[in-house]
Design an enzyme around this catalytic site. Structure first.
Site, PDB file in Angstrom:
ATOM      1  N   ASP A   1       0.815  -1.223   0.000  1.00  0.00           N
ATOM      2  CA  ASP A   1       0.000   0.000   0.000  1.00  0.00           C
ATOM      3  C   ASP A   1       0.848   1.272   0.000  1.00  0.00           C
ATOM      4  O   ASP A   1       1.998   1.261   0.444  1.00  0.00           O
ATOM      5  CB  ASP A   1      -0.867   0.043   1.269  1.00  0.00           C
ATOM      6  CG  ASP A   1      -1.949  -1.013   1.288  1.00  0.00           C
ATOM      7  OD1 ASP A   1      -1.931  -1.912   0.436  1.00  0.00           O
ATOM      8  OD2 ASP A   1      -2.810  -0.924   2.175  1.00  0.00           O
TER       9      ASP A   1
ATOM     10  N   HIS B   1      -6.238   2.749  -3.895  1.00  0.00           N
ATOM     11  CA  HIS B   1      -6.083   3.066  -2.462  1.00  0.00           C
ATOM     12  C   HIS B   1      -6.459   4.530  -2.221  1.00  0.00           C
ATOM     13  O   HIS B   1      -6.006   5.128  -1.248  1.00  0.00           O
ATOM     14  CB  HIS B   1      -4.653   2.768  -2.031  1.00  0.00           C
ATOM     15  CG  HIS B   1      -4.432   2.640  -0.541  1.00  0.00           C
ATOM     16  ND1 HIS B   1      -5.317   2.008   0.306  1.00  0.00           N
ATOM     17  CD2 HIS B   1      -3.413   3.071   0.250  1.00  0.00           C
ATOM     18  CE1 HIS B   1      -4.841   2.060   1.556  1.00  0.00           C
ATOM     19  NE2 HIS B   1      -3.703   2.710   1.551  1.00  0.00           N
TER      20      HIS B   1
ATOM     21  N   HIS C   1      -5.517   9.267   0.636  1.00  0.00           N
ATOM     22  CA  HIS C   1      -5.432   8.523   1.892  1.00  0.00           C
ATOM     23  C   HIS C   1      -6.145   9.194   3.060  1.00  0.00           C
ATOM     24  O   HIS C   1      -5.628   9.303   4.167  1.00  0.00           O
ATOM     25  CB  HIS C   1      -3.955   8.301   2.259  1.00  0.00           C
ATOM     26  CG  HIS C   1      -3.692   6.998   2.964  1.00  0.00           C
ATOM     27  ND1 HIS C   1      -3.882   6.830   4.313  1.00  0.00           N
ATOM     28  CD2 HIS C   1      -3.262   5.799   2.508  1.00  0.00           C
ATOM     29  CE1 HIS C   1      -3.559   5.588   4.643  1.00  0.00           C
ATOM     30  NE2 HIS C   1      -3.184   4.939   3.571  1.00  0.00           N
TER      31      HIS C   1
ATOM     32  N   HIS D   1       3.742  -2.336   3.131  1.00  0.00           N
ATOM     33  CA  HIS D   1       3.801  -0.973   2.589  1.00  0.00           C
ATOM     34  C   HIS D   1       5.112  -0.797   1.826  1.00  0.00           C
ATOM     35  O   HIS D   1       6.183  -0.865   2.424  1.00  0.00           O
ATOM     36  CB  HIS D   1       3.689   0.039   3.728  1.00  0.00           C
ATOM     37  CG  HIS D   1       2.360  -0.011   4.423  1.00  0.00           C
ATOM     38  ND1 HIS D   1       2.063  -0.976   5.365  1.00  0.00           N
ATOM     39  CD2 HIS D   1       1.248   0.744   4.271  1.00  0.00           C
ATOM     40  CE1 HIS D   1       0.804  -0.797   5.768  1.00  0.00           C
ATOM     41  NE2 HIS D   1       0.296   0.235   5.133  1.00  0.00           N
TER      42      HIS D   1
HETATM   43 ZN    ZN Z   1      -2.489   3.056   3.221  1.00  0.00          ZN
END
Ligand code: ZN
Length: 212
Positions: free
Chosen positions: A13, A63, A67, A157
């Site tokens: 991510d 995503h 964010h 991540h």
């Molecule tokens: Zn994230």
């Protein structure tokens, strides 16, 4: 006799970002795939990195643009977090994304309705090594190796340097342990589960949460 491998999905991510590259190249070298859940603001900066990931067979998921905590937004604001990123991914890869990870894994009815209307299945995870917190390759490895099993869906991540450092080793190790590293869509397909828009999934082994 050939052992049939156990499919699992690594997911990354918050990219694309330069630390995504060693991960993408390790996947390519091992003939594996993963899913990258990208942010629109990052795509604007590093479109070529996401193009490379897609080019080696990785899946690109949404995503959101920047964010935010989606449950704090109204329906129209959520749509504006989703749709521009979908368009960017399509422009870069030529493929319309079908999986979305909500930032922080946070959803509510409005988020699920927006995801359904934008034609996304919501994908969280079954294993969280908390790389975003400690950035320690040894701890990330231990957490994943201790919990991994057939059908696991792993949160990482690619912006974290510890994750980028670990992945070339971990990808080989997981392969040696008989796991087949596939994309999120491939993982659910392998388990004969049809992903439904607006439904939240954790892994093929866990009960999904449908819209009420
Ligand atoms: Zn994230």
């Amino acid at each position: 006799m050939k052992q049939f491998s156990k499919p699992i999905a690594l997911t990354f991510d918050d990219g694309p970002t330069p630390t995504s590259l060693p991960i993408i190249e390790a996947l390519a070298a091992n003939h594996c795939a993963a899913t990258f859940f990208v942010n629109g603001v990052q795509l604007k900066k590093y479109p070529e990195i996401t193009a490379r990931a897609a080019g080696i067979g990785c899946e690109i998921g949404n995503h959101t643009s920047d964010h935010r905590h989606l449950p704090e937004l109204d329906y129209d604001e959520i749509i504006r977090q989703i749709e521009p990123t979908t368009a960017q991914i399509y422009a870069i890869t030529g493929v319309r994304p079908t999986v979305m990870r909500p930032p922080f894994g946070e959803t509510n009815e409005t988020v699920r309705r927006a995801a359904r209307d934008c034609r996304f299945a919501l994908i969280n995870w079954s294993i969280d090594p908390k790389d975003w917190d400690h950035n320690d390759p040894g701890i990330i490895r231990e957490c994943i190796i201790n919990q991994v099993k057939d059908g696991a869906l792993i949160l990482c991540h690619d912006r974290m340097s510890g994750t980028a450092e670990l992945m070339p080793h971990l990808i080989s190790e997981l392969k040696e342990r008989g796991y087949q590293l596939v994309t999120v869509s491939q993982l659910f397909r392998a388990k004969h589960i049809k992903l439904i828009h607006g439904t939240l999934y954790y892994s093929p082994n866990d009960q999904p949460e449908s819209l009420s």
